[in-house]
Design a protein around this motif. Structure first.
Motif, short mmCIF file in Angstrom:
data_model
loop_
_atom_site.label_atom_id
_atom_site.label_comp_id
_atom_site.label_asym_id
_atom_site.label_seq_id
_atom_site.Cartn_x
_atom_site.Cartn_y
_atom_site.Cartn_z
N THR A 1 0.85 -1.19 0.00
CA THR A 1 0.00 0.00 0.00
C THR A 1 0.89 1.25 0.00
O THR A 1 1.88 1.31 0.73
CB THR A 1 -0.92 0.02 1.22
OG1 THR A 1 -0.14 0.02 2.42
CG2 THR A 1 -1.82 -1.22 1.23
N THR B 1 -1.73 7.56 0.62
CA THR B 1 -2.71 7.59 1.72
C THR B 1 -3.75 6.49 1.57
O THR B 1 -4.83 6.58 2.15
CB THR B 1 -3.41 8.95 1.77
OG1 THR B 1 -4.09 9.18 0.53
CG2 THR B 1 -2.42 10.08 2.04
N SER B 2 -3.46 5.49 0.78
CA SER B 2 -4.46 4.44 0.53
C SER B 2 -4.79 3.68 1.82
O SER B 2 -3.96 3.56 2.72
CB SER B 2 -3.96 3.48 -0.54
OG SER B 2 -2.77 2.82 -0.14
N SER C 1 0.11 5.29 4.23
CA SER C 1 -1.03 4.39 3.99
C SER C 1 -1.44 3.71 5.29
O SER C 1 -0.66 3.61 6.24
CB SER C 1 -0.68 3.35 2.93
OG SER C 1 0.41 2.55 3.36
#
Length: 312
Positions: free
Chosen positions: A203, A206-207, A230
Motif C-alpha cells: 500500500t 494515503t491508501s 497508507s
C-alpha cells in the motif's frame, strides 16, 4: 433485445471504450441499464456474437467496451490470456462487475497476463507496472484467479479508486498480488493472496484498503507492506479482521510508513495475534496493544517503526 442494446452501446461508448475515470461517486449494480454480458474464451466470438448466454463474446476486454456502471461480465470456465485474445492490462470500468466462480475462489476462471500501466498520481506517479487488472471506482471482481507474470507483475492495481475484490485468488504475480495508490480504499473480502514473488499486498500514499476474512500466505517477502502514510485496515473495533496472515518469507505485516497506525484486530498469525513464532513480540516492535502474547480479540495497532517492524 440484447442485439438492439448492443448496437446502441456501440455508438454511445465507442469514444470511451477503455477509459477509467479517476473518481465516480457511488455505484449501483442494479441500475436501469443493467445488462449481463457473457464471455467464453473457448466458444465465444468477439465479432459475430452479442454477449448473450447463447452467443457469448470471447474476451473480457471486448465485453468491457460495451459495459457501463451497473453491468456485469459473466465468465465461463476457462483461462483468459493473450492466447485467447485478451489485451492487458484490463481496465475495469467504474461500477462494472467481473463475475467468475466465487464458490471455487476463481480456480476455474483464471485471468492470466499483464501489460504496462502508468500510475496516475501520488509518490509513484509516472511509474509503470505490469498489471493484469486495473479497477475503477466501485468496480468489482468476484470468483476469479488473477496472475500477472513478469518481474514487475501486479495482479490487481487500485489507483485512487475504491473497488471490491471478493472470493478470488491472487497468485503467482511477479511482484505483488495487490497494490494500492493515492487515496484508494478498496474492500477485499474472502480472498486468498498467495505465492507472489515479492509482497502479497503493498500500500502506498494515503491508501487505506480494508481486508476481511482473507488469507495472505506464502508470499516471497512480506504479507502486507505499508508505505508512505497508507493505513491498511486488517480489523478494527467495529469488525474483526478474521484474516489469516501466515507463512510469508518476510514478515506478516510490515509497517514502513511515516506516520500511520495500522489496525489489526482479530486475525490469525503464525502463533497468536501479533506474536512471533515463539509467541512474543519482537523487541523492535512498537505497538499500542498489550505487551506479550495477546488474546485473539485484543486490540492490536502497529505504529510506525523500522522496515521489519514485526517478525511473525
Amino acid at each position: 433485445m440484447k442485439r438492439i442494446a448492443t448496437l446502441a452501446r456501440i455508438v454511445a461508448l465507442a469514444a470511451i471504450a477503455t477509459a477509467i475515470p479517476a473518481c465516480e461517486n457511488g455505484w449501483n449494480r442494479h441500475q436501469t441499464f443493467n445488462i449481463a454480458w457473457f464471455v467464453d474464451p473457448i466458444f465465444g466470438d468477439d465479432f459475430r456474437n452479442d454477449g448473450s448466454p447463447q452467443f457469448p463474446m470471447k474476451t473480457i476486454r471486448r465485453a468491457m467496451q460495451f459495459s457501463i456502471s451497473g453491468d456485469e461480465i459473466v465468465l465461463a470456465t476457462g483461462t483468459y490470456s493473450p492466447s485467447t485474445g485478451e489485451v492487458f492490462p484490463i481496465l475495469v470500468k467504474p461500477g462494472v462487475l467481473i463475475l467468475g466462480d466465487p464458490a471455487s475462489s476463481g480456480t476455474t476462471t483464471a485471468i492470466l497476463g499483464s501489460g504496462s500501466y502508468t500510475i496516475q498520481g501520488g509518490t509513484l506517479a509516472g511509474q509503470a507496472v505490469a498489471a493484469a487488472l486495473v479497477l475503477g471506482n466501485g468496480a468489482e471482481i468476484s470468483g476469479v484467479k488473477v496472475t500477472a507474470p513478469g518481474a514487475t507483475g501486479v495482479g490487481v492495481v487500485c489507483d485512487g479508486n475504491s473497488p471490491l475484490i471478493t472470493s478470488s485468488t491472487i497468485t503467482g504475480c511477479g511482484a505483488s498480488g495487490i497494490r494500492t495508490y493515492q487515496g484508494a480504499a478498496p474492500t477485499i473480502t474472502s480472498t486468498t493472496i498467495t505465492l507472489n514473488t515479492l509482497t502479497g499486498v503493498t500500500t502506498f500514499d494515503t491508501s487505506a484498503p480494508v481486508f476481511r476474512s482473507c488469507v495472505i500466505t506464502s508470499n516471497g517477502a512480506d504479507g502486507v507492506l505499508a508505505e508512505d502514510t497508507s493505513a491498511p485496515n486488517l480489523g478494527d473495533a467495529t469488525t474483526a479482521g478474521a484474516n489469516t496472515i501466515t507463512g510469508n518469507t518476510g514478515v506478516g505485516l510490515n509497517n514502513d510508513t511515516a506516520a500511520s497506525i495500522i489496525e489489526a484486530i482479530g486475525n490469525t498469525w503464525n502463533v497468536t495475534q501479533g506474536a512471533d513464532p515463539s509467541g512474543h513480540y519482537t523487541s523492535a516492535a512498537s505497538t499500542t496493544g498489550p505487551i506479550g502474547p495477546p488474546a485473539a480479540g485484543d486490540n492490536f495497532a502497529i505504529t510506525n517503526g523500522p522496515p521489519a517492524a514485526i517478525d511473525f
